[in-house]
Design a protein around this motif. Structure first.
Motif, PDB file in Angstrom:
ATOM      1  N   THR A  17       0.842  -1.190   0.000  1.00  0.00           N
ATOM      2  CA  THR A  17       0.000   0.000   0.000  1.00  0.00           C
ATOM      3  C   THR A  17       0.877   1.239   0.000  1.00  0.00           C
ATOM      4  O   THR A  17       2.032   1.180   0.421  1.00  0.00           O
ATOM      5  N   GLN A  28      -3.537   5.380   4.757  1.00  0.00           N
ATOM      6  CA  GLN A  28      -3.141   4.223   3.987  1.00  0.00           C
ATOM      7  C   GLN A  28      -4.124   3.993   2.845  1.00  0.00           C
ATOM      8  O   GLN A  28      -5.339   4.021   3.037  1.00  0.00           O
ATOM      9  N   PRO A  30      -5.354   1.531  -0.619  1.00  0.00           N
ATOM     10  CA  PRO A  30      -5.647   0.102  -0.766  1.00  0.00           C
ATOM     11  C   PRO A  30      -4.372  -0.690  -1.077  1.00  0.00           C
ATOM     12  O   PRO A  30      -3.415  -0.153  -1.628  1.00  0.00           O
ATOM     13  N   PHE A  31      -4.381  -1.957  -0.716  1.00  0.00           N
ATOM     14  CA  PHE A  31      -3.256  -2.830  -1.037  1.00  0.00           C
ATOM     15  C   PHE A  31      -3.366  -3.233  -2.502  1.00  0.00           C
ATOM     16  O   PHE A  31      -4.417  -3.666  -2.960  1.00  0.00           O
ATOM     17  N   GLU A  32      -2.265  -3.084  -3.233  1.00  0.00           N
ATOM     18  CA  GLU A  32      -2.207  -3.390  -4.656  1.00  0.00           C
ATOM     19  C   GLU A  32      -1.091  -4.406  -4.896  1.00  0.00           C
ATOM     20  O   GLU A  32      -0.131  -4.475  -4.130  1.00  0.00           O
TER      21      GLU A  32
END
Length: 112
Positions: A17, A28, A30-32
Motif C-alpha cells: 500500500t 493508507q 488500498p493494497f495493490e
C-alpha cells in the motif's frame, strides 16, 4: 532438512500500500499487487503449536518459504501476501537455509 526449488510448489503475490497525505496526516491506501508472483513453499502451523503459544483463535498461521532475491528481501511486515484465495498479514521475515538462499515469511490470515 535441505530445501530445494522443487518444494516451491505454489505461487504467492505480494501486496503493498502507499501512504498519502489527506491534510491531517498519513492515510493508507488500498493494497495493490507488488512485483510479480513468486514461487513458494507453504507450511501451516499445527494446532498444537498454536495452543502451545497460548492462542486459540479463528486464524490461520502459515509460514511461506521463498527464494531470497533483491525483490523478496525488500518485502517487509507492512506488506501482505495472497495465496490460494486468502490474504495474509506478514508477521515476520527471517533468513533460513544458509546465507541469502531462502527467506521464511511468517503470516496470519483470518479464517471466515
Amino acid at each position: 532438512m535441505g530445501l530445494n526449488s522443487g518444494k516451491l510448489d505454489r505461487r504467492v503475490q505480494f501486496l503493498r500500500t502507499e501512504l498519502f497525505d489527506d491534510g491531517f496526516g498519513n492515510v493508507q491506501g488500498p493494497f495493490e499487487p507488488f512485483g510479480s508472483p513468486v514461487c513458494a513453499a507453504r507450511r501451516d502451523v499445527a494446532d498444537a503449536e498454536k495452543f502451545a503459544a497460548g492462542t486459540i483463535q479463528a486464524t490461520l498461521d502459515t509460514r511461506f518459504t521463498v527464494r531470497s532475491s533483491p525483490f523478496t528481501r525488500s518485502i517487509n511486515p507492512a506488506d501482505r501476501l495472497t495465496s490460494e484465495g486468502l490474504e495474509f498479514n506478514i508477521i515476520g521475515i527471517k533468513q533460513i537455509e544458509g546465507r541469502n538462499s531462502f527467506l521464511e515469511i511468517s503470516c496470519k490470515a483470518l479464517v471466515t
